[in-house]
Design an enzyme around this catalytic site. Structure first.
Site, short mmCIF file in Angstrom:
data_model
loop_
_atom_site.label_atom_id
_atom_site.label_comp_id
_atom_site.label_asym_id
_atom_site.label_seq_id
_atom_site.Cartn_x
_atom_site.Cartn_y
_atom_site.Cartn_z
N ASP A 57 -51.97 -81.98 10.38
CA ASP A 57 -52.35 -80.59 10.11
C ASP A 57 -51.73 -79.76 11.23
O ASP A 57 -52.10 -79.93 12.41
CB ASP A 57 -53.88 -80.49 10.10
CG ASP A 57 -54.37 -79.07 9.88
OD1 ASP A 57 -53.57 -78.11 10.01
OD2 ASP A 57 -55.56 -78.91 9.59
N TYR A 160 -52.46 -63.51 4.29
CA TYR A 160 -51.11 -64.08 4.26
C TYR A 160 -50.12 -63.15 4.97
O TYR A 160 -49.32 -63.58 5.81
CB TYR A 160 -50.71 -64.28 2.79
CG TYR A 160 -49.39 -65.00 2.59
CD1 TYR A 160 -49.24 -66.35 2.90
CD2 TYR A 160 -48.28 -64.33 2.08
CE1 TYR A 160 -48.04 -67.01 2.70
CE2 TYR A 160 -47.07 -64.98 1.88
CZ TYR A 160 -46.96 -66.32 2.19
OH TYR A 160 -45.75 -66.97 2.00
N1 LIG Z 1 -42.31 -69.98 -2.43
C1 LIG Z 1 -42.20 -68.72 -2.08
O1 LIG Z 1 -41.97 -67.82 -2.91
C2 LIG Z 1 -42.30 -68.32 -0.63
C3 LIG Z 1 -41.94 -67.00 -0.29
C4 LIG Z 1 -42.00 -66.60 1.04
C5 LIG Z 1 -42.42 -67.50 2.01
N2 LIG Z 1 -42.78 -68.76 1.66
C6 LIG Z 1 -43.18 -69.65 2.76
O2 LIG Z 1 -42.29 -70.74 2.81
C7 LIG Z 1 -42.96 -71.88 3.35
C8 LIG Z 1 -42.71 -73.07 2.42
O3 LIG Z 1 -43.31 -72.77 1.19
P1 LIG Z 1 -42.96 -73.52 -0.18
O4 LIG Z 1 -42.79 -72.45 -1.18
O5 LIG Z 1 -41.91 -74.53 0.04
O6 LIG Z 1 -44.39 -74.15 -0.45
P2 LIG Z 1 -44.90 -75.61 -0.85
O7 LIG Z 1 -46.33 -75.39 -1.22
O8 LIG Z 1 -43.97 -76.25 -1.81
O9 LIG Z 1 -44.81 -76.40 0.54
C9 LIG Z 1 -45.68 -76.14 1.61
C10 LIG Z 1 -46.00 -77.46 2.29
O10 LIG Z 1 -46.82 -77.19 3.42
C11 LIG Z 1 -47.79 -78.20 3.51
N3 LIG Z 1 -48.95 -77.74 4.28
C12 LIG Z 1 -49.90 -76.85 3.91
N4 LIG Z 1 -50.81 -76.72 4.88
C13 LIG Z 1 -50.43 -77.54 5.90
C14 LIG Z 1 -50.98 -77.83 7.17
N5 LIG Z 1 -52.12 -77.28 7.60
N6 LIG Z 1 -50.31 -78.73 7.97
C15 LIG Z 1 -49.16 -79.31 7.55
N7 LIG Z 1 -48.62 -79.08 6.33
C16 LIG Z 1 -49.24 -78.19 5.53
C17 LIG Z 1 -48.16 -78.50 2.07
O11 LIG Z 1 -48.80 -79.77 1.94
C18 LIG Z 1 -46.80 -78.44 1.38
O12 LIG Z 1 -46.17 -79.70 1.35
C19 LIG Z 1 -44.43 -71.48 3.48
O13 LIG Z 1 -44.69 -71.15 4.83
C20 LIG Z 1 -44.55 -70.27 2.59
O14 LIG Z 1 -45.58 -69.41 3.01
C21 LIG Z 1 -42.73 -69.19 0.37
#
Ligand SMILES: NC(=O)c1ccc[n+]([C@@H]2O[C@H](COP(=O)([O-])OP(=O)(O)OC[C@H]3O[C@@H](n4cnc5c(N)ncnc54)[C@H](O)[C@@H]3O)[C@@H](O)[C@H]2O)c1
Length: 254
Positions: A57, A160
């Site tokens: 985490d 967020y």
């Molecule tokens: N998908 C989008 O549209 C988008 C847009 C802007 C920013 N983001 C950011 O990009 C990053 C990646 O997002 P994604 O879309 O690949 O999401 P995703 O949900 O596919 O991947 C996120 C990963 O983070 C892990 N995670 C969550 N909480 C955790 C913790 N406390 N410790 C360790 N791991 C943890 C989850 O298990 C998951 O595998 C995130 O920070 C998200 O906020 C995503």
């Protein structure tokens, strides 16, 4: 800097942009440690990229110290650290059942903002102990993942947006802290990306959001995020800034 032969840490590497980044870095010759809260997902990506998967985490100080110690034992201290771990629960400040519970807000900030700082502080300390890689004195690079919500958070995104805005705010001071060590930090602020995080939205909402991007008129792809990670690593002049990766999208209020 070159990627080949170096040790890398990727948080949130079990899914989405983190998993794609882990694949890309491994493909370029890095030894990759995948950290994720989801143990099975971390193990899966770790095995796929010929590296290691570690359950942790990011908001837990001791847990991250342990995971990075195990990564260090396996691959040596990391010169590349990419933080993708994040959560995005939506909640208005007041709802039908009254004020938003404070714990929900706190958890988002703990994971997205404090978790990123937590991983960076341990990786930066490791980088500080390494020899420079080249005549400019470069020792390593760290990349955080914010969001365009840092600038135009939507209804229900107070927590967020605050967490991602915190990442935007800390990018320059951390770069200044680490400049004398030759460690760079950059933040990527993605728009709407095609990952499991967005898969939870109904299809018509996703389509509407995708069509709201001026150009290209679609969701971003994890591979485009990984392209930017590779470029940031390669380009020594990129430091202390935030890059939007969003097809010129500006999020509407809802
Ligand atoms: N998908 C989008 O549209 C988008 C847009 C802007 C920013 N983001 C950011 O990009 C990053 C990646 O997002 P994604 O879309 O690949 O999401 P995703 O949900 O596919 O991947 C996120 C990963 O983070 C892990 N995670 C969550 N909480 C955790 C913790 N406390 N410790 C360790 N791991 C943890 C989850 O298990 C998951 O595998 C995130 O920070 C998200 O906020 C995503």
């Amino acid at each position: 800097m070159n990627i080949e032969g170096h040790s890398a840490v990727v948080t949130g590497g079990g899914s989405g942009m983190g998993a794609e980044t882990a694949r890309r870095l491994a493909g370029a010759g890095a030894k990759v440690a995948v950290l994720d809260l989801d143990e099975a997902a971390a193990a899966r990506t770790g095995a796929e990229v010929g590296g290691i998967g570690l359950a942790c985490d990011v908001s837990d100080a001791g847990g991250v110290e342990d995971a990075i110690a195990r990564a260090r034992e396996a691959h040596g201290p990391a010169r590349i650290c990419v933080s993708c771990a994040g959560i995005a629960p939506a909640r208005r400040i007041i709802g039908r059942d009254g004020p938003a519970p404070l714990d929900g807000f706190r958890r988002v900030v703990e994971v997205n903002l404090i978790g990123t700082f937590n991983v960076m502080r341990i990786c930066a300390a490791d980088m500080a102990g390494l020899d420079p890689m080249n005549e400019t004195g470069e020792r390593g690079v760290m990349i955080a993942t914010a969001s365009v919500a840092a600038y135009e958070g939507q209804v229900g995104q107070a927590a967020y947006a605050a967490s991602k805005g915190g990442l935007v705010g800390m990018t320059l001071p951390v770069a200044r802290d680490l400049a004398s060590l030759g460690v760079r930090i950059m933040t990527i602020a993605p728009g709407l990306m095609e990952t499991p995080m967005l898969a939870g939205l109904p299809g018509d909402v996703r389509d509407r959001l995708a069509a709201s991007a001026p150009f290209p008129r679609r969701l971003g792809r994890p591979g485009e995020f990984a392209d930017l990670v590779e470029h940031i690593i390669a380009n020594p002049m990129l430091n202390g800034s935030v890059i939007r990766l969003d097809g010129a999208i500006r999020l509407p209020p809802r």
